[in-house]
Design a protein around this motif. Structure first.
Motif, PDB file in Angstrom:
ATOM      1  N   TYR A   1      38.931  35.695  35.249  1.00 45.40           N
ATOM      2  CA  TYR A   1      40.054  36.096  35.841  1.00 45.40           C
ATOM      3  C   TYR A   1      40.028  34.980  36.971  1.00 45.40           C
ATOM      4  CZ  TYR A   1      39.585  40.404  33.004  1.00 45.40           C
ATOM      5  OH  TYR A   1      39.211  41.122  32.403  1.00 45.40           O
ATOM      6  N   ILE A   2      39.000  34.508  37.605  1.00 50.62           N
ATOM      7  CA  ILE A   2      39.241  33.525  38.814  1.00 50.62           C
ATOM      8  C   ILE A   2      40.091  32.403  38.330  1.00 50.62           C
ATOM      9  CG2 ILE A   2      37.821  32.431  40.882  1.00 50.62           C
ATOM     10  CD1 ILE A   2      35.971  34.802  40.288  1.00 50.62           C
ATOM     11  N   THR A   3      39.124  31.602  37.597  1.00 50.51           N
ATOM     12  CA  THR A   3      40.094  30.481  36.223  1.00 50.51           C
ATOM     13  C   THR A   3      41.659  30.605  36.294  1.00 50.51           C
ATOM     14  OG1 THR A   3      37.386  30.202  35.995  1.00 50.51           O
ATOM     15  CG2 THR A   3      39.760  28.969  34.861  1.00 50.51           C
ATOM     16  N   ARG A   4      42.170  31.902  35.437  1.00 48.73           N
ATOM     17  CA  ARG A   4      43.105  32.007  35.650  1.00 48.73           C
ATOM     18  C   ARG A   4      43.867  32.076  36.392  1.00 48.73           C
ATOM     19  NH1 ARG A   4      44.312  33.547  29.701  1.00 48.73           N
ATOM     20  NH2 ARG A   4      46.345  33.580  30.519  1.00 48.73           N
ATOM     21  N   CYS A   5      43.939  32.720  37.471  1.00 49.74           N
ATOM     22  CA  CYS A   5      45.053  33.014  38.643  1.00 49.74           C
ATOM     23  C   CYS A   5      44.726  31.716  39.751  1.00 49.74           C
ATOM     24  CB  CYS A   5      43.804  34.049  39.828  1.00 49.74           C
ATOM     25  SG  CYS A   5      44.121  35.463  38.832  1.00 49.74           S
ATOM     26  N   LYS A   6      43.989  30.867  39.304  1.00 55.61           N
ATOM     27  CA  LYS A   6      43.380  29.627  39.845  1.00 55.61           C
ATOM     28  C   LYS A   6      44.846  27.843  38.778  1.00 55.61           C
ATOM     29  CE  LYS A   6      40.323  25.835  42.220  1.00 55.61           C
ATOM     30  NZ  LYS A   6      39.298  25.469  42.388  1.00 55.61           N
ATOM     31  N   GLN A   7      44.478  28.285  37.801  1.00 58.33           N
ATOM     32  CA  GLN A   7      45.518  27.809  36.962  1.00 58.33           C
ATOM     33  C   GLN A   7      47.028  27.894  36.980  1.00 58.33           C
ATOM     34  OE1 GLN A   7      43.917  28.200  33.665  1.00 58.33           O
ATOM     35  NE2 GLN A   7      41.660  26.645  33.534  1.00 58.33           N
ATOM     36  N   ALA A   8      46.986  29.798  37.388  1.00 60.16           N
ATOM     37  CA  ALA A   8      48.536  30.356  37.347  1.00 60.16           C
ATOM     38  C   ALA A   8      49.120  29.152  39.067  1.00 60.16           C
ATOM     39  CB  ALA A   8      48.991  31.621  37.224  1.00 60.16           C
ATOM     40  N   GLY A   9      48.496  29.161  39.621  1.00 63.22           N
ATOM     41  CA  GLY A   9      49.130  28.802  40.822  1.00 63.22           C
ATOM     42  C   GLY A   9      48.069  29.763  42.374  1.00 63.22           C
ATOM     43  N   ALA A  10      47.264  30.024  42.165  1.00 70.39           N
ATOM     44  CA  ALA A  10      47.310  31.025  42.947  1.00 70.39           C
ATOM     45  C   ALA A  10      46.064  30.235  43.962  1.00 70.39           C
ATOM     46  CB  ALA A  10      46.529  32.195  42.926  1.00 70.39           C
ATOM     47  N   ALA A  11      47.058  31.012  45.926  1.00 69.45           N
ATOM     48  CA  ALA A  11      46.079  29.928  46.617  1.00 69.45           C
ATOM     49  C   ALA A  11      44.856  30.629  46.749  1.00 69.45           C
ATOM     50  CB  ALA A  11      46.892  29.762  47.545  1.00 69.45           C
ATOM     51  N   GLY A  12      45.195  31.582  46.075  1.00 69.75           N
ATOM     52  CA  GLY A  12      42.888  32.687  46.207  1.00 69.75           C
ATOM     53  C   GLY A  12      43.055  33.549  45.879  1.00 69.75           C
ATOM     54  N   PHE A  13      41.506  34.027  45.494  1.00 66.22           N
ATOM     55  CA  PHE A  13      41.248  35.337  44.682  1.00 66.22           C
ATOM     56  C   PHE A  13      40.396  36.405  45.209  1.00 66.22           C
ATOM     57  CE2 PHE A  13      38.761  37.710  41.629  1.00 66.22           C
ATOM     58  CZ  PHE A  13      39.640  37.504  40.863  1.00 66.22           C
ATOM     59  N   ILE A  14      40.348  37.430  45.583  1.00 67.21           N
ATOM     60  CA  ILE A  14      39.316  37.778  46.189  1.00 67.21           C
ATOM     61  C   ILE A  14      39.157  39.490  45.525  1.00 67.21           C
ATOM     62  CG2 ILE A  14      40.547  38.767  48.045  1.00 67.21           C
ATOM     63  CD1 ILE A  14      37.722  39.256  49.807  1.00 67.21           C
ATOM     64  N   SER A  15      37.787  39.595  44.587  1.00 66.44           N
ATOM     65  CA  SER A  15      37.811  40.570  44.453  1.00 66.44           C
ATOM     66  C   SER A  15      37.304  42.096  45.058  1.00 66.44           C
ATOM     67  CB  SER A  15      36.208  40.978  43.299  1.00 66.44           C
ATOM     68  OG  SER A  15      35.814  41.830  42.610  1.00 66.44           O
ATOM     69  N   LYS A  16      37.989  43.373  45.054  1.00 66.58           N
ATOM     70  CA  LYS A  16      37.771  44.147  45.270  1.00 66.58           C
ATOM     71  C   LYS A  16      36.285  44.377  46.144  1.00 66.58           C
ATOM     72  CE  LYS A  16      41.898  46.277  43.428  1.00 66.58           C
ATOM     73  NZ  LYS A  16      42.423  46.966  43.300  1.00 66.58           N
ATOM     74  N   ARG A  17      35.633  43.973  44.779  1.00 70.90           N
ATOM     75  CA  ARG A  17      34.263  44.603  44.992  1.00 70.90           C
ATOM     76  C   ARG A  17      33.356  43.837  45.916  1.00 70.90           C
ATOM     77  NH1 ARG A  17      32.112  44.387  38.210  1.00 70.90           N
ATOM     78  NH2 ARG A  17      33.754  45.754  37.830  1.00 70.90           N
ATOM     79  N   ASN A  18      33.654  42.929  46.602  1.00 72.70           N
ATOM     80  CA  ASN A  18      33.207  41.706  47.709  1.00 72.70           C
ATOM     81  C   ASN A  18      33.613  42.656  49.057  1.00 72.70           C
ATOM     82  OD1 ASN A  18      34.551  39.474  45.856  1.00 72.70           O
ATOM     83  ND2 ASN A  18      32.698  38.775  46.991  1.00 72.70           N
ATOM     84  N   ASN A  19      32.818  41.827  50.006  1.00 72.73           N
ATOM     85  CA  ASN A  19      33.060  43.321  51.404  1.00 72.73           C
ATOM     86  C   ASN A  19      34.435  42.603  51.400  1.00 72.73           C
ATOM     87  OD1 ASN A  19      33.011  43.759  54.010  1.00 72.73           O
ATOM     88  ND2 ASN A  19      31.051  42.673  54.463  1.00 72.73           N
ATOM     89  N   LEU A  20      35.135  43.616  51.546  1.00 79.02           N
ATOM     90  CA  LEU A  20      36.949  43.557  52.658  1.00 79.02           C
ATOM     91  C   LEU A  20      36.993  43.407  53.545  1.00 79.02           C
ATOM     92  CD1 LEU A  20      38.510  46.300  50.114  1.00 79.02           C
ATOM     93  CD2 LEU A  20      38.213  44.165  49.364  1.00 79.02           C
ATOM     94  N   SER A  21      35.392  43.276  54.751  1.00 82.16           N
ATOM     95  CA  SER A  21      36.544  42.362  56.101  1.00 82.16           C
ATOM     96  C   SER A  21      36.014  41.065  54.911  1.00 82.16           C
ATOM     97  CB  SER A  21      34.682  42.398  56.922  1.00 82.16           C
ATOM     98  OG  SER A  21      33.620  42.164  55.882  1.00 82.16           O
ATOM     99  N   GLU A  22      35.820  40.843  54.469  1.00 82.30           N
ATOM    100  CA  GLU A  22      36.391  39.070  53.844  1.00 82.30           C
ATOM    101  C   GLU A  22      37.561  38.392  53.834  1.00 82.30           C
ATOM    102  OE1 GLU A  22      33.808  38.183  50.289  1.00 82.30           O
ATOM    103  OE2 GLU A  22      31.505  38.592  51.678  1.00 82.30           O
ATOM    104  N   LEU A  23      38.688  39.609  53.564  1.00 84.46           N
ATOM    105  CA  LEU A  23      40.197  39.391  53.259  1.00 84.46           C
ATOM    106  C   LEU A  23      40.713  38.890  54.336  1.00 84.46           C
ATOM    107  CD1 LEU A  23      41.939  40.236  51.773  1.00 84.46           C
ATOM    108  CD2 LEU A  23      42.480  42.503  52.563  1.00 84.46           C
ATOM    109  N   THR A  24      39.775  39.116  55.472  1.00 79.57           N
ATOM    110  CA  THR A  24      40.789  38.818  56.950  1.00 79.57           C
ATOM    111  C   THR A  24      40.465  36.936  57.197  1.00 79.57           C
ATOM    112  OG1 THR A  24      40.629  40.296  57.913  1.00 79.57           O
ATOM    113  CG2 THR A  24      40.604  38.568  59.496  1.00 79.57           C
ATOM    114  N   ASN A  25      38.796  36.299  56.846  1.00 74.46           N
ATOM    115  CA  ASN A  25      38.668  34.994  56.685  1.00 74.46           C
ATOM    116  C   ASN A  25      39.797  34.381  55.353  1.00 74.46           C
ATOM    117  OD1 ASN A  25      36.848  35.021  58.169  1.00 74.46           O
ATOM    118  ND2 ASN A  25      35.475  36.014  57.321  1.00 74.46           N
ATOM    119  N   THR A  26      40.118  35.445  54.321  1.00 72.32           N
ATOM    120  CA  THR A  26      40.612  34.695  53.204  1.00 72.32           C
ATOM    121  C   THR A  26      42.269  34.725  53.529  1.00 72.32           C
ATOM    122  OG1 THR A  26      38.874  36.682  51.894  1.00 72.32           O
ATOM    123  CG2 THR A  26      41.617  34.566  50.947  1.00 72.32           C
ATOM    124  N   LEU A  27      42.815  35.150  54.543  1.00 74.63           N
ATOM    125  CA  LEU A  27      43.955  35.062  54.354  1.00 74.63           C
ATOM    126  C   LEU A  27      44.454  34.447  55.695  1.00 74.63           C
ATOM    127  CD1 LEU A  27      44.857  39.178  54.581  1.00 74.63           C
ATOM    128  CD2 LEU A  27      45.923  37.775  52.458  1.00 74.63           C
TER     129      LEU A  27
END
Length: 74
Positions: free
Chosen positions: A24-50
């Motif tokens: 899924y990560i690879t497909r999103c990257k190939q489709a042009g996404a700038a980032g990918f974060i899983s809901k399984r990750n600590n969502l406090s990482e969302l701020t850093n990602t954005l």
């Protein structure tokens, strides 16, 4: 995502998904996404990602599965 790009959307696209498999990560990257974060990750990482995407960087968290694939494929 491709629809946004065809409409000449220039902003960063972040995928927030329940899955974190390499496929899924690879497909999103190939489709042009700038980032990918899983809901399984600590969502406090969302701020850093954005912040990273807003600054013009890509942000794809390296899961253990991806890390091991890269280490042992060399």
């Amino acid at each position: 995502m491709l629809c946004l790009r065809h409409q000449e959307y220039k902003g960063g696209i972040l995928i927030l998904a329940g899955k974190d498999k390499t496929h899924y990560i690879t497909r999103c990257k190939q489709a042009g996404a700038a980032g990918f974060i899983s809901k399984r990750n600590n969502l406090s990482e969302l701020t850093n990602t954005l912040c990273s995407i807003e600054a013009g960087y890509s942000f794809f968290l390296c899961t253990r599965e991806i890390f091991l694939q890269k280490v042992f494929s060399d």
